[in-house]
Enzyme design. Sequence first.
Site, short mmCIF file in Angstrom:
data_model
loop_
_atom_site.label_atom_id
_atom_site.label_comp_id
_atom_site.label_asym_id
_atom_site.label_seq_id
_atom_site.Cartn_x
_atom_site.Cartn_y
_atom_site.Cartn_z
N GLY A 249 0.61 -1.16 -0.17
CA GLY A 249 -0.05 -0.25 0.50
C GLY A 249 1.07 1.01 0.20
O GLY A 249 0.09 2.45 -0.79
N GLU A 283 4.89 -6.69 1.91
CA GLU A 283 4.25 -7.52 0.54
C GLU A 283 4.02 -5.68 -0.67
O GLU A 283 2.89 -5.75 -1.24
CB GLU A 283 2.82 -7.59 1.34
CG GLU A 283 2.76 -8.80 1.50
CD GLU A 283 0.82 -9.21 1.92
OE1 GLU A 283 0.27 -8.65 1.39
OE2 GLU A 283 1.13 -10.43 2.12
N GLY A 285 4.03 -3.71 -3.39
CA GLY A 285 3.94 -3.79 -4.88
C GLY A 285 4.81 -2.54 -5.34
O GLY A 285 5.38 -2.22 -5.97
N ARG A 286 3.46 -1.28 -5.65
CA ARG A 286 3.44 0.09 -6.34
C ARG A 286 5.05 1.18 -6.04
O ARG A 286 5.60 1.56 -6.86
CB ARG A 286 2.44 0.53 -5.88
CG ARG A 286 2.34 2.38 -6.75
CD ARG A 286 0.86 2.66 -6.14
NE ARG A 286 -0.02 1.76 -6.13
CZ ARG A 286 -1.00 2.62 -6.76
NH1 ARG A 286 -0.63 2.80 -8.09
NH2 ARG A 286 -2.29 1.82 -6.55
N ARG A 322 -4.72 2.89 -16.52
CA ARG A 322 -5.20 3.06 -14.88
C ARG A 322 -5.96 4.83 -14.85
O ARG A 322 -7.06 5.01 -14.53
CB ARG A 322 -3.94 3.12 -14.58
CG ARG A 322 -3.19 2.03 -13.44
CD ARG A 322 -1.69 2.48 -12.42
NE ARG A 322 -1.70 3.39 -11.86
CZ ARG A 322 -1.85 4.19 -11.25
NH1 ARG A 322 -3.00 3.17 -10.64
NH2 ARG A 322 -2.37 5.31 -11.02
N TYR A 326 -9.41 3.91 -13.68
CA TYR A 326 -8.72 5.39 -11.97
C TYR A 326 -8.99 6.30 -12.16
O TYR A 326 -9.14 6.83 -10.65
CB TYR A 326 -8.24 4.51 -11.16
CG TYR A 326 -7.57 2.91 -10.90
CD1 TYR A 326 -8.52 2.36 -10.49
CD2 TYR A 326 -6.19 2.58 -11.62
CE1 TYR A 326 -8.16 0.73 -10.09
CE2 TYR A 326 -6.51 0.95 -11.47
CZ TYR A 326 -7.36 0.11 -10.28
OH TYR A 326 -6.74 -0.86 -10.63
N CYS A 351 -11.50 1.63 -29.83
CA CYS A 351 -12.92 2.92 -30.56
C CYS A 351 -14.06 2.87 -28.78
O CYS A 351 -14.79 2.57 -28.38
CB CYS A 351 -13.69 1.86 -30.97
SG CYS A 351 -12.07 1.55 -32.88
C1 LIG Z 1 -2.41 -5.26 -4.17
C2 LIG Z 1 -1.94 -5.88 -2.99
C3 LIG Z 1 -0.73 -5.36 -2.16
C4 LIG Z 1 0.01 -4.71 -2.86
O1 LIG Z 1 -0.18 -4.00 -2.97
P1 LIG Z 1 1.01 -2.06 -3.60
O2 LIG Z 1 -0.06 -1.05 -3.11
O3 LIG Z 1 0.95 -2.63 -4.63
O4 LIG Z 1 1.32 -1.89 -2.43
C5 LIG Z 1 0.19 -5.79 -1.14
N1 LIG Z 1 -1.22 -7.49 -0.82
C6 LIG Z 1 -1.86 -7.28 -0.58
C7 LIG Z 1 -2.60 -8.24 0.00
C8 LIG Z 1 -2.81 -7.03 -2.30
O5 LIG Z 1 -3.35 -7.30 -2.36
#
Ligand SMILES: *Cc1c(COP(=O)(O)O)cnc(C)c1O
Length: 430
Positions: A249, A283, A285-286, A322, A326, A351
């Site tokens: 997150g 965890e 990601g972004r 995106r 979003y 289109c």
């Molecule tokens: C999407 C997700 C993440 C990663 O979220 P980011 O905002 O990209 O860091 C981590 N854990 C879970 C369970 C997710 O669904």
Amino acid sequence: MGQGVLTTGFTRAGGKGVLQCEGVSLERVANDVGTPAYVYSSATMRDRYERLDRMLEPVPHRIHYTLKANSSRGLLEVLRALGAGADVVSGGELTRALRAGFAPRDIIFGGVGKTEAELAYALDADVLLVNVESEAELRTLDRLARDRGVTARVSIRVNPEITLETPHDYIKTGGRGHKFGVPYDDVVHVATIAAELGHVSLIGLDMHLGSQLTRIDPYREGVERLVAIHDELRGRGIDTIEYLDIGGGLGVRYDTEQPPDLERFASLVLPPVAKTGMTLIMEPGRFIVGNAAVLLARVLYRKRSGGKDYVVADAGMTELLRPSHYGAFHRVLAVRRRGETRRVDVVGPVCESGDFLALDRDVDDVQPGDYLAVCDVGAYGYVMASNYNSRLRPAEVLVDGDRFAVITQREEPEDLMRREVAAPHWLRGV
Ligand SMILES: *Cc1c(COP(=O)(O)O)cnc(C)c1O
């Protein structure tokens, strides 16, 4: 901010020339590989990973990169080499993680709707743990483990029921009533069941608040809520929990956002974790890949319609969903500066009117044939690309210093039809 200058892999040669990724000219990549193409800076990914790793140093921790943000093998291998684990949410992502060389014990498996086949796959692969999201899933996993004569290591995904601000409702996941996790008030009950079942071992508590978070306080609040559950479980004699997983997150800068202050994160979030002696899992990601890529596109046409100037590019919602999905903001830069700017909509060839990359934006006065770079598209970019309009998914290119390599080839028309059955085999339905 207390976290030094964020590495940006993308600069202009000599401060004003052609845009480059690390030591590689984006014009060179576009000419060589064609457009549209995603271009990734490995230095940026390394910088973000190491920054986070340093921040978490005061406590035992594990960083499990979330494949959902971008699951291309070339990137996974960069992160694995740094010592990252993987966080997967489907059988497909588990296969990708294993294929990229992650050890099963460095993989965690989550997701709100895992099928029995996926749970069985995770058990057979012997992943570090499965994050379960309901009592029913816990019981299913226990049965599957019993069938196999093994014990499933599980973590309970807790819905911390924290209301927070994200730039879009779709990326809130930890509020009361969301589909994710076990409702906060039910967690002790579900944990008690886990402790009683013969073929699961409860080793973790998990949460995920949402995405693109810039404030730290919700993490602090969430950790306190997980620690409270941990303490209550100990009181009831359940003392098997080793991992406290606080999800992903962490936000990144797309425009003028203030990215989360990692020092503040460490000072607010780590002390309550340290007291428990548990290993912290994150965890991200972004945060790792968000700023690490641009989408290279070519200008096809300029036109005026209804008093508006349009730049029609060879990339749109099919390459980068995106903006359309979003309402997300991504900077759009000319790879080679034009000097003057124009207020334009940058749109794609699909289109549908929702097919845009940027609306009402001052962009260099680009002309047909010029290259554009859509910035900060490393997370939730390529993974959301689609074949709508039978468009071919773009190439992906990884840059490392002054070298670059194609890590995902551009699709070819044959790829679109490979699974189609030319002569269907008809069966009787009654
Ligand atoms: C999407 C997700 C993440 C990663 O979220 P980011 O905002 O990209 O860091 C981590 N854990 C879970 C369970 C997710 O669904």
